[in-house]
Enzyme design. Structure first.
Site, PDB file in Angstrom:
ATOM      1  N   ARG A 236       0.854  -1.183   0.000  1.00  0.00           N
ATOM      2  CA  ARG A 236       0.000   0.000   0.000  1.00  0.00           C
ATOM      3  C   ARG A 236       0.892   1.235   0.000  1.00  0.00           C
ATOM      4  O   ARG A 236       1.977   1.232   0.583  1.00  0.00           O
ATOM      5  CB  ARG A 236      -0.896   0.009   1.253  1.00  0.00           C
ATOM      6  CG  ARG A 236      -2.041  -1.016   1.209  1.00  0.00           C
ATOM      7  CD  ARG A 236      -3.098  -0.644   0.189  1.00  0.00           C
ATOM      8  NE  ARG A 236      -4.266  -1.526   0.251  1.00  0.00           N
ATOM      9  CZ  ARG A 236      -4.427  -2.606  -0.528  1.00  0.00           C
ATOM     10  NH1 ARG A 236      -3.478  -2.946  -1.380  1.00  0.00           N
ATOM     11  NH2 ARG A 236      -5.519  -3.334  -0.427  1.00  0.00           N
ATOM     12  N   GLU A 265      -4.490   7.488  -4.703  1.00  0.00           N
ATOM     13  CA  GLU A 265      -4.854   6.755  -5.906  1.00  0.00           C
ATOM     14  C   GLU A 265      -6.242   7.172  -6.366  1.00  0.00           C
ATOM     15  O   GLU A 265      -7.096   7.450  -5.535  1.00  0.00           O
ATOM     16  CB  GLU A 265      -4.829   5.234  -5.644  1.00  0.00           C
ATOM     17  CG  GLU A 265      -3.452   4.693  -5.307  1.00  0.00           C
ATOM     18  CD  GLU A 265      -3.430   3.194  -5.072  1.00  0.00           C
ATOM     19  OE1 GLU A 265      -4.432   2.505  -5.342  1.00  0.00           O
ATOM     20  OE2 GLU A 265      -2.400   2.703  -4.603  1.00  0.00           O
ATOM     21  N   HIS A 283      -1.848   0.127  -9.831  1.00  0.00           N
ATOM     22  CA  HIS A 283      -2.439  -0.815  -8.868  1.00  0.00           C
ATOM     23  C   HIS A 283      -3.053  -2.009  -9.604  1.00  0.00           C
ATOM     24  O   HIS A 283      -4.260  -2.273  -9.527  1.00  0.00           O
ATOM     25  CB  HIS A 283      -3.490  -0.117  -8.010  1.00  0.00           C
ATOM     26  CG  HIS A 283      -3.758  -0.829  -6.717  1.00  0.00           C
ATOM     27  ND1 HIS A 283      -4.168  -0.191  -5.564  1.00  0.00           N
ATOM     28  CD2 HIS A 283      -3.682  -2.131  -6.393  1.00  0.00           C
ATOM     29  CE1 HIS A 283      -4.339  -1.071  -4.583  1.00  0.00           C
ATOM     30  NE2 HIS A 283      -4.057  -2.262  -5.065  1.00  0.00           N
TER      31      HIS A 283
END
Ligand code: 8YV
Length: 318
Positions: A236, A265, A283
Site C-alpha cells: 500500500r 490513488e 495498482h
C-alpha cells in the site's frame, strides 16, 4: 427480496448472478457524489460488494439492516473494521486467489526497474539509440543477488520462491515473527529491518497496511539502502514516504524503484512521473482476467453465504 449494493465495477457474470436472486443497486460515479449514493442506498441494504472505496461510519451510518460487506480484495485497510464489528456487519475478503498473480507482478516490477526496461523502451522508440549503449543505459544484475522481502505472508513467500528457485537469489526477510517453516524451504534468513535494508540488492515491500506498517519506509530507512539497490512496493502507498522516495531516486541514493501503489490513488499527477528510474503501474498486481474473475467469484460466495445465514469462508478477523 434482499437488497445488495454494488459499490465498484463488478465482473459482469457475477453481477448477473446477483441480479437473479437479489435486488441489486449499482453505485455509479457518473450519477454524482458516490458517498451520497452509498448513504442513500444502504439504508435498506442487506449486503454490499465491491472494492477500492473507503467504507466507515461517515457513509454507512444510515444502514439499518446491513449484514455483510464483501470486499473484492485481500487488503481491507479501506474499511473501519472496528466500526463494522460494532454494527454487527461482517467484512469478508478474497485472500489466496490473487497470490501468484501479485507475486508475478512484483517480479515484473523488480526486473523492469533493475534493467530500466520502460525507460529504455521509450528511449529506443524515440530514436535515441545512435551508438553502442553506455553507462546511462546499464542496469543491475538480478541472478544470485540478495532479495529482501518485507512481509513474508502468502504474497511475500511467493515472491521469495520466484527469487530463490528462479534467480538463485539469497533471500532475506523481515516479518512480525520469524517463519522458520518457510525460511528453511527457501534458505531464507530472518533480519531486522535495518539489517535487511543494508544488505539487500532488491527490497520488496509486501506487508499488509496496519498500525505497525504505516509509514514504515521513510528517509531514514531509504538512507540505509545501497546505491545500486532497487525498491519495489506492491503493498500500500501509505507504507512508503513518497516524498522521501522521490528525493532518494532524484539524488541517486538508490538505483531505481518499481511501484504499483501510491499514497493517493488514482495517481494522476506526481513528481514520480519526471523520474527515469521509477516504474509506475496503476495498482494492477491482481489485475489478470483469470485472477479478477476468481476474486469476484470468491467475493460473491462470501456475500451469499452470509445473506443465506451461513458462515462465509473468508471473514476478516474470523
Ligand atoms: C485489489 C488489492 O484489486 O486485493 C487487494 O488488496 O490491492 C487489489 O488486488 C484492489 O484493492 C481493488 O481496488
Amino acid at each position: 427480496m434482499k437488497k445488495v449494493v454494488v459499490f465498484s465495477q463488478l465482473d459482469a457474470e457475477i453481477l448477473a448472478r446477483l441480479q437473479q436472486d437479489y435486488q441489486v443497486v449499482c453505485i455509479d460515479p457518473k450519477q454524482g457524489d458516490v458517498n451520497a449514493q452509498i448513504l442513500q442506498h444502504v439504508t435498506d441494504a442487506d449486503g454490499m460488494i465491491g472494492a477500492g472505496r473507503r467504507l466507515n461510519a461517515s457513509n454507512l451510518h444510515t444502514a439499518q439492516r446491513l449484514k455483510v460487506i464483501s470486499s473484492v480484495s485481500v487488503g481491507y485497510d479501506n474499511y473501519d473494521v472496528d466500526y463494522l464489528q460494532q454494527q454487527g456487519i461482517q467484512l469478508c475478503h478474497t485472500p489466496h486467489v490473487l497470490t501468484e498473480s501479485t507475486a508475478d507482478l512484483a517480479f515484473a516490477l523488480l526486473m523492469s526497474a533493475a534493467r530500466q526496461i520502460p525507460h529504455l523502451d521509450t528511449w529506443t522508440k524515440q530514436g535515441q539509440w545512435q551508438r553502442t549503449v553506455g553507462g546511462a543505459q546499464f542496469g543491475q544484475d538480478i541472478f544470485g543477488k540478495s532479495l529482501g522481502i518485507i512481509g513474508l505472508g502468502h504474497i511475500g513467500t511467493a515472491i521469495a520462491r520466484r527469487g530463490f528457485h528462479g534467480f538463485n537469489m539469497n533471500i532475506l526477510y523481515h516479518n512480525r515473527r520469524a517463519k522458520p517453516e518457510v525460511a528453511q524451504a527457501l534458505n531464507a534468513q530472518y533480519c531486522t529491518l535495518p539489517d535487511l535494508l543494508k544488505r539487500s540488492d532488491f527490497v520488496v515491500i509486501a506487508v499488509d497496511l496496519n498500525a505497525d506498517s504505516q509509514a514504515l519506509i521513510g528517509a531514514q530507512e531509504l538512507a540505509m539502502m545501497q546505491g545500486h539497490s532497487v525498491l519495489v512496493n506492491i503493498s500500500r502507498g501509505a507504507v512508503m514516504d513518497e516524498q522521501a522516495l522521490i528525493q532518494a531516486l532524484s539524488t541517486g541514493q538508490i538505483f531505481a524503484a518499481g511501484l504499483d501503489v501510491y499514497q493517493k490513488e488514482p495517481l494522476q499527477q506526481s513528481e514520480l512521473f519526471d523520474l527515469p528510474n521509477v516504474v509506475t503501474l496503476p495498482h494492477v498486481a491482481s489485475a489478470t482476467l483469470s485472477t479478477r474473475k476468481k476474486m469476484a467469484q470468491l467475493a460473491y460466495h462470501n456475500l451469499v453465504e452470509v445473506l443465506q445465514g451461513r458462515t462465509a469462508p473468508y471473514i476478516v478477523g474470523g
